[in-house]
Scaffold this motif. Structure first.
Motif, short mmCIF file in Angstrom:
data_model
loop_
_atom_site.label_atom_id
_atom_site.label_comp_id
_atom_site.label_asym_id
_atom_site.label_seq_id
_atom_site.Cartn_x
_atom_site.Cartn_y
_atom_site.Cartn_z
N ILE A 1 18.18 4.19 8.38
CA ILE A 1 18.11 3.26 7.26
C ILE A 1 18.94 2.03 7.60
O ILE A 1 20.10 2.14 7.99
CB ILE A 1 18.64 3.91 5.97
CG1 ILE A 1 17.78 5.12 5.59
CG2 ILE A 1 18.66 2.90 4.83
CD1 ILE A 1 18.30 5.88 4.40
N LEU A 2 18.35 0.86 7.47
CA LEU A 2 19.03 -0.38 7.80
C LEU A 2 19.48 -1.09 6.52
O LEU A 2 19.05 -0.76 5.42
CB LEU A 2 18.11 -1.28 8.62
CG LEU A 2 17.67 -0.70 9.97
CD1 LEU A 2 16.71 -1.64 10.67
CD2 LEU A 2 18.86 -0.38 10.86
N ALA A 3 20.31 -2.10 6.70
CA ALA A 3 20.86 -2.83 5.56
C ALA A 3 19.74 -3.52 4.77
O ALA A 3 18.67 -3.86 5.30
CB ALA A 3 21.86 -3.87 6.06
N ASP A 4 20.01 -3.75 3.49
CA ASP A 4 19.03 -4.40 2.62
C ASP A 4 18.68 -5.80 3.10
O ASP A 4 17.61 -6.32 2.78
CB ASP A 4 19.56 -4.47 1.18
CG ASP A 4 19.65 -3.11 0.51
OD1 ASP A 4 19.00 -2.17 0.99
OD2 ASP A 4 20.39 -3.00 -0.48
N SER A 5 19.57 -6.42 3.86
CA SER A 5 19.33 -7.78 4.35
C SER A 5 18.37 -7.81 5.53
O SER A 5 17.95 -8.89 5.96
CB SER A 5 20.65 -8.45 4.72
OG SER A 5 21.41 -7.63 5.59
N THR A 6 18.01 -6.66 6.07
CA THR A 6 17.07 -6.60 7.19
C THR A 6 15.66 -6.88 6.69
O THR A 6 15.23 -6.32 5.68
CB THR A 6 17.11 -5.23 7.87
OG1 THR A 6 18.44 -4.96 8.30
CG2 THR A 6 16.18 -5.18 9.05
N VAL A 7 14.94 -7.76 7.38
CA VAL A 7 13.62 -8.18 6.90
C VAL A 7 12.50 -7.85 7.88
O VAL A 7 11.45 -8.46 7.85
CB VAL A 7 13.61 -9.69 6.56
CG1 VAL A 7 14.46 -9.96 5.35
CG2 VAL A 7 14.05 -10.52 7.75
N GLY A 8 12.72 -6.87 8.74
CA GLY A 8 11.60 -6.36 9.53
C GLY A 8 11.73 -6.58 11.02
O GLY A 8 12.60 -7.28 11.51
N VAL A 9 10.80 -5.94 11.72
CA VAL A 9 10.80 -5.92 13.18
C VAL A 9 10.32 -7.27 13.73
O VAL A 9 9.30 -7.81 13.29
CB VAL A 9 9.89 -4.79 13.70
CG1 VAL A 9 9.73 -4.88 15.22
CG2 VAL A 9 10.46 -3.44 13.30
N ILE A 10 11.06 -7.81 14.70
CA ILE A 10 10.66 -9.02 15.39
C ILE A 10 10.27 -8.73 16.83
O ILE A 10 9.58 -9.52 17.48
CB ILE A 10 11.78 -10.09 15.35
CG1 ILE A 10 11.28 -11.47 15.79
CG2 ILE A 10 12.98 -9.67 16.19
CD1 ILE A 10 10.38 -12.14 14.79
N LYS B 1 5.05 -5.33 2.12
CA LYS B 1 5.39 -5.62 3.51
C LYS B 1 4.24 -6.48 4.07
O LYS B 1 3.15 -5.98 4.32
CB LYS B 1 5.55 -4.33 4.30
CG LYS B 1 6.70 -3.44 3.80
CD LYS B 1 6.72 -2.13 4.56
CE LYS B 1 7.73 -1.15 3.97
NZ LYS B 1 9.10 -1.45 4.32
N PRO B 2 4.47 -7.78 4.25
CA PRO B 2 3.35 -8.69 4.47
C PRO B 2 2.88 -8.85 5.90
O PRO B 2 1.87 -9.54 6.12
CB PRO B 2 3.91 -10.02 3.95
CG PRO B 2 5.37 -9.94 4.26
CD PRO B 2 5.74 -8.50 4.06
N ALA B 3 3.56 -8.27 6.88
CA ALA B 3 3.18 -8.61 8.25
C ALA B 3 3.23 -7.41 9.19
O ALA B 3 4.15 -6.59 9.13
CB ALA B 3 4.10 -9.70 8.79
N ILE C 1 6.85 -3.54 11.48
CA ILE C 1 6.49 -4.11 10.19
C ILE C 1 7.44 -5.23 9.81
O ILE C 1 8.66 -5.12 9.99
CB ILE C 1 6.53 -3.03 9.10
CG1 ILE C 1 5.61 -1.86 9.46
CG2 ILE C 1 6.15 -3.60 7.74
CD1 ILE C 1 4.15 -2.20 9.53
N GLY C 2 6.90 -6.31 9.29
CA GLY C 2 7.70 -7.39 8.74
C GLY C 2 7.75 -7.30 7.23
O GLY C 2 6.71 -7.23 6.58
N GLY C 3 8.95 -7.29 6.69
CA GLY C 3 9.13 -7.17 5.25
C GLY C 3 10.36 -6.33 4.97
O GLY C 3 11.07 -5.93 5.89
N PRO C 4 10.65 -6.06 3.70
CA PRO C 4 11.82 -5.25 3.37
C PRO C 4 11.82 -3.95 4.17
O PRO C 4 10.85 -3.20 4.16
CB PRO C 4 11.66 -4.99 1.87
CG PRO C 4 10.80 -6.11 1.39
CD PRO C 4 9.88 -6.43 2.52
N SER C 5 12.92 -3.65 4.86
CA SER C 5 12.88 -2.61 5.88
C SER C 5 13.22 -1.22 5.34
O SER C 5 12.40 -0.32 5.39
CB SER C 5 13.84 -2.98 7.02
OG SER C 5 13.35 -4.10 7.71
N GLY C 6 14.45 -1.03 4.83
CA GLY C 6 14.86 0.31 4.46
C GLY C 6 14.76 1.23 5.67
O GLY C 6 15.34 0.98 6.72
#
Length: 295
Positions: free
Chosen positions: A178-187, A133-135, A150-155
């Motif tokens: 739990i969110l979809a696999d296509s979710t890439v983090g909090v904005i 999770k890079p950000a 967190i920015g990155g794969p969410s789960g």
């Protein structure tokens, strides 16, 4: 930007994170960028660099790297990564907290401006998994805790909390959906006058998700960008005269860059949302094309 102890702090995004972009043809291998920086001002006009951020804090330099991701070493033998940008700031419990982008796992730092000293806050699980999770995308104080987006794969590990104790670590908030696999983090993290924390996640496939948290329970407002999968980000939020507003980033502008597709939504009870009607001439065309009267 953030105010802390009567000062204004500004974190920079001056890193080498420019995915797939060559600055010019035939450029040398080194990416000579200044890396993340932290500036401070006492009057809001004159700013200076926080020197200790470079020597002992998160402002690691990107100079001399051979890649746009801030990875340390020489391709392909990378041994670590630097902080290519500062993504979030928050004043909490007497310290300034700084969240970074780091390809090997985003970092959270606590700055004591009285002693001009830094401490790295451990975050459970942020450097495990593939990819990391890079950000640290968002920081928000809510109900005596610091919440971390967190920015990155969410789960189900996209929202963390930290109580500020020197012996504690930042932990995932329990019970987050739990969110979809296509979710890439909090904005976006946002606190409203009704006592709720709003969590907006990015999803480029299904559309953003927007959740609320009351300190115990989560509630889902939308999991599909208010019915529009092109609404990828819950990009900005504000409250005015008791009405809560949310602005989106909508990917549909790529199909016709002369037309607007970003949307403005609002709610008077923080649960039921309506789409606001924007002017017909709202959009990039008014900014980009002189014949439309822009500039």
């Amino acid at each position: 930007m953030e105010t802390h102890n009567t000062k204004v702090y500004v974190g920079s995004d001056l890193g080498a994170f420019i995915t797939g972009v060559d600055l010019y043809s035939g450029r040398p291998g080194a990416w000579n960028f200044p890396g993340s920086q932290l500036l401070v001002s006492t009057d809001g006009k004159n700013f200076s660099q926080v020197g200790s951020c470079v020597s002992s804090g998160p402002c690691t330099s990107a100079n001399g790297l051979d890649n746009p991701y801030g990875l340390i070493g020489t391709n392909p033998a990378y041994t670590g990564a630097i902080n290519t940008s500062i993504r979030a700031l928050a004043s909490f419990n007497g310290k300034l907290y700084v969240g970074t982008f780091n390809a090997m796992g985003g970092q959270l730092w606590a700055y004591d401006d009285t002693s001009d000293s830094w401490a790295l806050v451990p975050i459970q699980g942020i450097t495990t998994g593939n990819p990391y999770k890079p950000a640290i995308m968002e920081l928000r104080v809510y109900k005596d805790k610091l919440y971390i987006g967190i920015g990155g794969p969410s789960g189900n590990n996209y929202l963390y909390s930290y109580d500020g104790a020197s012996s504690s670590i930042a932990m995932p908030v329990s019970g987050q959906p739990i969110l979809a696999d296509s979710t890439v983090g909090v904005i976006k993290l946002f606190t409203s006058s009704n006592g709720l924390l709003y969590i907006g996640n990015t999803d480029l496939t299904l559309g953003f998700s927007l959740l609320t948290y009351d300190g115990t329970n989560f509630n889902s407002i939308t999991l599909d960008g208010f019915g529009d999968p092109n609404n990828a980000y819950a990009w900005s939020m504000a409250e005015f005269n008791g009405r809560l507003y949310l602005g989106t980033f909508n990917q549909d502008f790529t199909s016709d860059p002369t037309n607007a597709s970003a949307q403005l939504w609002y709610s008077d009870n923080q649960l039921n949302w309506q789409k606001a009607t924007l002017p017909k001439n709202f959009g990039p065309a008014e900014l980009w094309f002189p014949e439309h009267g822009a500039w």
